[in-house]
Design a protein around this motif. Structure first.
Motif, mmCIF file in Angstrom:
data_model
loop_
_atom_site.group_PDB
_atom_site.id
_atom_site.type_symbol
_atom_site.label_atom_id
_atom_site.label_comp_id
_atom_site.label_asym_id
_atom_site.label_seq_id
_atom_site.Cartn_x
_atom_site.Cartn_y
_atom_site.Cartn_z
ATOM 1 N N ARG A 56 64.251 68.405 53.270
ATOM 2 C CA ARG A 56 65.711 68.374 53.380
ATOM 3 C C ARG A 56 66.315 67.756 52.120
ATOM 4 N NH1 ARG A 56 62.774 67.014 57.230
ATOM 5 N NH2 ARG A 56 62.848 67.962 59.279
ATOM 6 N N GLU A 57 65.694 66.675 51.650
ATOM 7 C CA GLU A 57 66.160 66.023 50.418
ATOM 8 C C GLU A 57 65.961 66.950 49.216
ATOM 9 O OE1 GLU A 57 65.179 61.483 50.328
ATOM 10 O OE2 GLU A 57 63.576 62.514 51.445
ATOM 11 N N VAL A 58 64.809 67.618 49.174
ATOM 12 C CA VAL A 58 64.520 68.550 48.076
ATOM 13 C C VAL A 58 65.544 69.677 48.070
ATOM 14 C CG1 VAL A 58 62.840 70.194 47.154
ATOM 15 C CG2 VAL A 58 62.059 67.976 48.027
ATOM 16 N N LEU A 59 65.807 70.245 49.237
ATOM 17 C CA LEU A 59 66.781 71.335 49.344
ATOM 18 C C LEU A 59 68.156 70.874 48.875
ATOM 19 C CD1 LEU A 59 67.584 74.184 50.228
ATOM 20 C CD2 LEU A 59 67.805 73.294 52.573
ATOM 21 N N SER A 60 68.567 69.693 49.297
ATOM 22 C CA SER A 60 69.856 69.154 48.880
ATOM 23 C C SER A 60 69.931 69.004 47.361
ATOM 24 C CB SER A 60 70.100 67.800 49.561
ATOM 25 O OG SER A 60 71.316 67.255 49.123
ATOM 26 N N GLU A 61 68.879 68.469 46.761
ATOM 27 C CA GLU A 61 68.881 68.285 45.299
ATOM 28 C C GLU A 61 68.868 69.615 44.563
ATOM 29 O OE1 GLU A 61 66.717 65.152 43.408
ATOM 30 O OE2 GLU A 61 66.506 64.067 45.316
ATOM 31 N N ILE A 62 68.121 70.585 45.085
ATOM 32 C CA ILE A 62 68.091 71.915 44.452
ATOM 33 C C ILE A 62 69.489 72.526 44.454
ATOM 34 C CG2 ILE A 62 67.321 74.313 44.750
ATOM 35 C CD1 ILE A 62 64.649 73.151 45.815
ATOM 36 N N LYS A 63 70.126 72.512 45.596
ATOM 37 C CA LYS A 63 71.418 73.189 45.732
ATOM 38 C C LYS A 63 72.566 72.417 45.090
ATOM 39 C CE LYS A 63 69.797 76.862 47.600
ATOM 40 N NZ LYS A 63 69.836 78.137 46.898
ATOM 41 N N ASN A 64 72.341 71.155 44.746
ATOM 42 C CA ASN A 64 73.353 70.373 44.028
ATOM 43 C C ASN A 64 73.121 70.343 42.524
ATOM 44 O OD1 ASN A 64 75.252 69.391 46.009
ATOM 45 N ND2 ASN A 64 73.516 68.327 46.913
ATOM 46 N N ASP A 65 72.067 70.997 42.065
ATOM 47 C CA ASP A 65 71.739 71.036 40.646
ATOM 48 C C ASP A 65 72.171 72.393 40.080
ATOM 49 O OD1 ASP A 65 70.402 71.409 38.150
ATOM 50 O OD2 ASP A 65 68.837 69.999 38.750
ATOM 51 N N PRO A 66 73.147 72.421 39.172
ATOM 52 C CA PRO A 66 73.622 73.701 38.640
ATOM 53 C C PRO A 66 72.526 74.571 38.024
ATOM 54 C CG PRO A 66 75.063 71.911 37.942
ATOM 55 C CD PRO A 66 73.871 71.283 38.604
ATOM 56 N N ALA A 67 71.483 73.956 37.481
ATOM 57 C CA ALA A 67 70.401 74.726 36.861
ATOM 58 C C ALA A 67 69.463 75.335 37.896
ATOM 59 C CB ALA A 67 69.605 73.825 35.909
ATOM 60 N N LEU A 68 69.481 74.833 39.128
ATOM 61 C CA LEU A 68 68.532 75.282 40.152
ATOM 62 C C LEU A 68 69.191 76.002 41.325
ATOM 63 C CD1 LEU A 68 66.346 72.040 40.372
ATOM 64 C CD2 LEU A 68 65.898 74.094 39.007
ATOM 65 N N ARG A 69 70.460 75.799 41.542
ATOM 66 C CA ARG A 69 71.090 76.234 42.795
ATOM 67 C C ARG A 69 71.047 77.729 43.059
ATOM 68 N NH1 ARG A 69 76.927 74.463 40.981
ATOM 69 N NH2 ARG A 69 76.067 72.559 41.828
ATOM 70 N N THR A 70 70.882 78.549 42.014
ATOM 71 C CA THR A 70 70.845 79.997 42.253
ATOM 72 C C THR A 70 69.465 80.504 42.663
ATOM 73 O OG1 THR A 70 70.466 80.477 39.914
ATOM 74 C CG2 THR A 70 72.773 80.454 40.688
ATOM 75 N N ILE A 71 68.451 79.639 42.620
ATOM 76 C CA ILE A 71 67.122 80.050 43.060
ATOM 77 C C ILE A 71 67.131 80.113 44.587
ATOM 78 C CG2 ILE A 71 64.646 79.537 43.087
ATOM 79 C CD1 ILE A 71 65.140 77.781 40.567
ATOM 80 N N PRO A 72 66.813 81.262 45.165
ATOM 81 C CA PRO A 72 66.789 81.344 46.624
ATOM 82 C C PRO A 72 65.713 80.425 47.210
ATOM 83 C CG PRO A 72 66.655 83.522 45.637
ATOM 84 C CD PRO A 72 66.502 82.534 44.537
ATOM 85 N N VAL A 73 66.069 79.762 48.303
ATOM 86 C CA VAL A 73 65.145 78.873 48.986
ATOM 87 C C VAL A 73 64.949 79.368 50.422
ATOM 88 C CG1 VAL A 73 64.700 76.523 49.805
ATOM 89 C CG2 VAL A 73 65.872 76.888 47.604
ATOM 90 N N VAL A 74 63.698 79.664 50.748
ATOM 91 C CA VAL A 74 63.331 80.012 52.114
ATOM 92 C C VAL A 74 62.629 78.800 52.698
ATOM 93 C CG1 VAL A 74 61.925 81.503 53.594
ATOM 94 C CG2 VAL A 74 63.101 82.464 51.601
ATOM 95 N N VAL A 75 63.237 78.216 53.720
ATOM 96 C CA VAL A 75 62.589 77.116 54.430
ATOM 97 C C VAL A 75 61.521 77.758 55.312
ATOM 98 C CG1 VAL A 75 62.892 75.273 56.111
ATOM 99 C CG2 VAL A 75 64.618 75.646 54.340
ATOM 100 N N LEU A 76 60.281 77.389 55.072
ATOM 101 C CA LEU A 76 59.129 77.934 55.796
ATOM 102 C C LEU A 76 58.402 76.739 56.383
ATOM 103 C CD1 LEU A 76 57.427 80.454 56.471
ATOM 104 C CD2 LEU A 76 56.211 80.094 54.313
#
Length: 125
Positions: free
Chosen positions: A55-75
């Protein structure tokens, strides 16, 4: 298990695996040992990670302009409704519960691969 599913399914994409959430962010940000890491086209993220949970990783990814466009599938193994809701509120692109049965897991990995590689148009990195 994911690595085995990729091999059994003959998924041609490169799979990079890290052991915890802190290392996942280091990999994505190309820090330390991961200075030469490629930018992934898709992130498969487990919620139950040591050191820094998914959850923390997902939050940081989506709040980082350099990373937020990478699709994330929670598996993940969690079927908890609060995990589903929180993951989507943190802008996960999909939430998939890992099947316990390996054959079913292979089928799920194949569907994720088919959808995100063959159907969806992803941004270039």
């Amino acid at each position: 298990m994911t690595r085995e599913a990729f091999e059994d399914n003959k998924v041609a994409n490169n799979l990079h695996v890290v052991s915890d959430g802190a290392k996942a962010l280091e990999f994505l940000r190309r820090e330390g040992d991961y200075a030469d890491a490629p930018t992934p086209d898709l992130i498969l993220l487990d919620l139950n990670l040591p050191r820094k949970d998914g959850r923390e990783v997902l939050s940081e990814i989506k709040n980082d302009p350099a990373l937020r466009t990478i699709p994330v599938v929670v598996l993940t193994t969690s079927e908890a409704q609060e995990d589903v809701v929180r993951s989507y509120s943190l802008h996960a692109n999909a939430y998939v519960t890992k099947p316990v049965d390996f054959e079913r897991f292979i089928a799920v990995v194949r569907q994720i691969d088919d959808f995100f590689v063959s159907v969806v148009k992803l941004p270039r990195h």
